[in-house]
Design an enzyme around this catalytic site. Structure first.
Site, short mmCIF file in Angstrom:
data_model
loop_
_atom_site.label_atom_id
_atom_site.label_comp_id
_atom_site.label_asym_id
_atom_site.label_seq_id
_atom_site.Cartn_x
_atom_site.Cartn_y
_atom_site.Cartn_z
CG ASP A 1 -2.15 -1.27 0.83
OD1 ASP A 1 -2.01 -1.19 0.64
OD2 ASP A 1 -2.72 -1.63 1.77
CE1 TYR B 1 -4.36 -5.90 -4.87
CE2 TYR B 1 -4.16 -4.15 -5.58
CZ TYR B 1 -4.49 -5.10 -5.06
OH TYR B 1 -5.74 -4.62 -4.13
N1 SAM Z 1 0.69 -8.30 -2.57
C1 SAM Z 1 -0.24 -8.94 -3.26
C2 SAM Z 1 -0.49 -8.47 -4.57
O1 SAM Z 1 1.23 -7.65 -5.06
O2 SAM Z 1 -1.40 -8.65 -5.18
C3 SAM Z 1 -1.33 -7.84 -2.45
C4 SAM Z 1 -0.86 -6.45 -2.91
S1 SAM Z 1 -2.36 -5.22 -1.62
C5 SAM Z 1 -2.16 -3.48 -2.53
C6 SAM Z 1 -1.72 -4.41 -0.38
C7 SAM Z 1 -1.86 -5.95 0.49
O3 SAM Z 1 -1.21 -5.75 1.87
C8 SAM Z 1 -3.18 -5.82 1.21
O4 SAM Z 1 -3.68 -7.42 1.41
C9 SAM Z 1 -3.89 -5.39 2.44
O5 SAM Z 1 -4.72 -5.26 3.46
C10 SAM Z 1 -1.90 -5.81 2.85
N2 SAM Z 1 -1.38 -5.10 3.91
C11 SAM Z 1 -1.05 -3.99 4.18
N3 SAM Z 1 -0.82 -3.07 5.05
C12 SAM Z 1 -0.60 -4.63 5.85
C13 SAM Z 1 0.15 -4.82 7.72
N4 SAM Z 1 0.53 -3.66 8.38
N5 SAM Z 1 -0.03 -5.69 7.89
C14 SAM Z 1 0.20 -6.61 6.60
N6 SAM Z 1 -0.77 -6.66 5.93
C15 SAM Z 1 -0.66 -5.27 5.48
#
Ligand code: SAM
Length: 212
Positions: free
Chosen positions: A118, A194
């Site tokens: 994110d 993604y």
């Molecule tokens: N890595 C995957 C991809 O590339 O398809 C998902 C990308 S998505 C934009 C970011 C993921 O990171 C989300 O599922 C979100 O819930 C998770 N995430 C964000 N902040 C996090 C945190 N502090 N701890 C664990 N997971 C987190």
């Protein structure tokens, strides 16, 4: 990432045999958990888990943990595992990476994957970015000496921020590419959910390897 609340996801994730419950109890003894001495690689923000499930099948002598904050997303990873053949080298944790130091002890992890993290675009939220100096400081405490953080993103702002933070924190950058899919580093690349979505839109994918 826009999240949909999935009814019952918290309960299903809490009951899943693919999710480690109370994972803090394995801090320092993840090798006992996996019952082998293989290296441990983790992905933070694992989402629906496609990247890690593919990696785990390809590399049975590496242990993998996928860390994801939200049950509603992790549920998809768990459902994927239920449809696969037994995969003893991959487990998931529902956990906030902010508390990651409660999970791993010194030299316990040899690779960290960050895929499409994110971006937290507001300056006041910079500390929440998974490649901020605050996070690099945390990774430094449990990554092996020759370990690496491998970061992929289509977000140029977050990517440039990452290179700056790495320099500030004294980390080295290598294999830097602003267009992974047209680069020499594409061989062996595993697409994340993604990555597939954004590259289909024509966004170039950036990638860097961070070491100390
Ligand atoms: N890595 C995957 C991809 O590339 O398809 C998902 C990308 S998505 C934009 C970011 C993921 O990171 C989300 O599922 C979100 O819930 C998770 N995430 C964000 N902040 C996090 C945190 N502090 N701890 C664990 N997971 C987190």
């Amino acid at each position: 990432m826009r999240l949909r609340n999935v009814t019952g996801s918290r309960e299903q994730v809490a009951e899943s045999r693919f999710v480690v419950q109370e994972p803090e109890r394995f801090r320092g003894v993840w090798n006992d958990f996996f019952q082998n001495q293989n290296p441990l690689h983790i992905e933070i923000g694992t989402g629906k888990g496609r990247f890690l499930t593919s990696l785990a099948v390809q590399n049975p002598s590496i242990n993998y943990l996928g860390i994801e904050k939200y049950s509603s997303v992790l549920l998809r990873a768990v459902q994927k595992m239920e449809q696969m053949e037994e995969c003893a080298n991959l487990y998931f944790l529902r956990y906030d990476a902010e508390e990651i130091l409660s999970l791993f002890d010194r030299d316990e992890v040899s690779r960290i994957y960050l895929n499409f993290s994110d971006p937290w675009p507001k300056d006041r939220h910079a500390k929440r970015r998974l490649t901020s100096r605050e996070y690099l400081r945390r990774y430094d405490q449990f990554l092996t000496k020759d370990g690496a953080v491998i970061f992929k993103s289509d977000n140029r702002g977050l990517f440039d921020f990452t290179l700056e933070e790495a320099a500030q924190a004294g980390w080295k950058t290598s294999e830097v590419t602003y267009d992974l899919h047209r680069s020499e580093y594409m061989q062996g690349n595993i697409m994340t959910e993604y990555e597939e979505k954004f590259s289909a839109l024509g966004n170039p994918i950036h990638r860097v390897v961070l070491t100390r």
